[in-house]
Write a protein that holds these residues in place. Structure first.
Motif, mmCIF file in Angstrom:
data_model
loop_
_atom_site.group_PDB
_atom_site.id
_atom_site.type_symbol
_atom_site.label_atom_id
_atom_site.label_comp_id
_atom_site.label_asym_id
_atom_site.label_seq_id
_atom_site.Cartn_x
_atom_site.Cartn_y
_atom_site.Cartn_z
ATOM 1 N N ASN A 66 0.610 -1.271 -0.235
ATOM 2 C CA ASN A 66 -0.126 -0.527 -0.343
ATOM 3 C C ASN A 66 0.436 1.359 0.171
ATOM 4 O OD1 ASN A 66 -2.789 0.463 -0.224
ATOM 5 N ND2 ASN A 66 -3.121 1.233 1.403
ATOM 6 N N GLU A 67 1.957 1.005 -0.515
ATOM 7 C CA GLU A 67 3.210 2.188 -0.478
ATOM 8 C C GLU A 67 2.632 3.110 -1.774
ATOM 9 O OE1 GLU A 67 7.225 1.207 0.121
ATOM 10 O OE2 GLU A 67 6.698 0.353 1.664
ATOM 11 N N PRO A 68 3.242 4.381 -1.361
ATOM 12 C CA PRO A 68 2.823 5.394 -3.130
ATOM 13 C C PRO A 68 3.928 4.775 -3.777
ATOM 14 C CG PRO A 68 3.236 7.095 -1.398
ATOM 15 C CD PRO A 68 2.878 4.760 -0.492
ATOM 16 N N LEU A 69 3.802 4.734 -5.018
ATOM 17 C CA LEU A 69 5.191 5.036 -6.503
ATOM 18 C C LEU A 69 4.683 6.004 -7.411
ATOM 19 C CD1 LEU A 69 4.763 1.980 -8.885
ATOM 20 C CD2 LEU A 69 3.892 1.460 -6.501
ATOM 21 N N ALA A 70 6.293 6.302 -7.644
ATOM 22 C CA ALA A 70 5.410 7.277 -9.554
ATOM 23 C C ALA A 70 5.883 6.132 -9.819
ATOM 24 C CB ALA A 70 6.586 8.158 -9.387
ATOM 25 N N ILE A 71 4.385 6.318 -11.316
ATOM 26 C CA ILE A 71 4.362 5.342 -12.190
ATOM 27 C C ILE A 71 5.461 6.494 -13.492
ATOM 28 C CG2 ILE A 71 3.216 4.104 -13.731
ATOM 29 C CD1 ILE A 71 1.853 3.466 -11.665
#
Length: 90
Positions: A66-71
């Motif tokens: 559930n960690e944010p990540l840059a696409i």
């Protein structure tokens, strides 16, 4: 329909050998890929148009943690069926 089924269908409909149909299909696929890589559209009247567009960068989430990540930005291929092809389905 798989590639081999398409090759067989093309050979029968065009009255050519399967080897010739395979070469023709592979040449079409190669020419289409090269044109799209250059940023050009590929149009087949009565069938449709392939084009390349840039999908913007966005934020996503890792579904496991559930960690944010840059696409990152990505080029994708879009296919728009012609009205003739769409109408042939109905």
């Amino acid at each position: 329909m798989k590639k081999n089924d398409l090759i067989e269908h093309m050979a029968v409909r065009a009255g050519i050998s399967k080897a010739s149909a395979q070469k023709a299909l592979e040449a079409f696929m190669e020419a289409t890929a090269e044109s799209l890589q250059k940023g050009n559209k590929v149009s087949l009247a009565g069938f449709g148009t392939w084009s390349v567009y840039e999908r913007s960068a966005r934020m996503g989430r890792n579904p496991k943690t559930n960690e944010p990540l840059a696409i990152p930005t990505k080029n994708v291929i879009k296919f728009k069926a012609s009205s003739q092809l769409t109408n042939s389905l109905n």
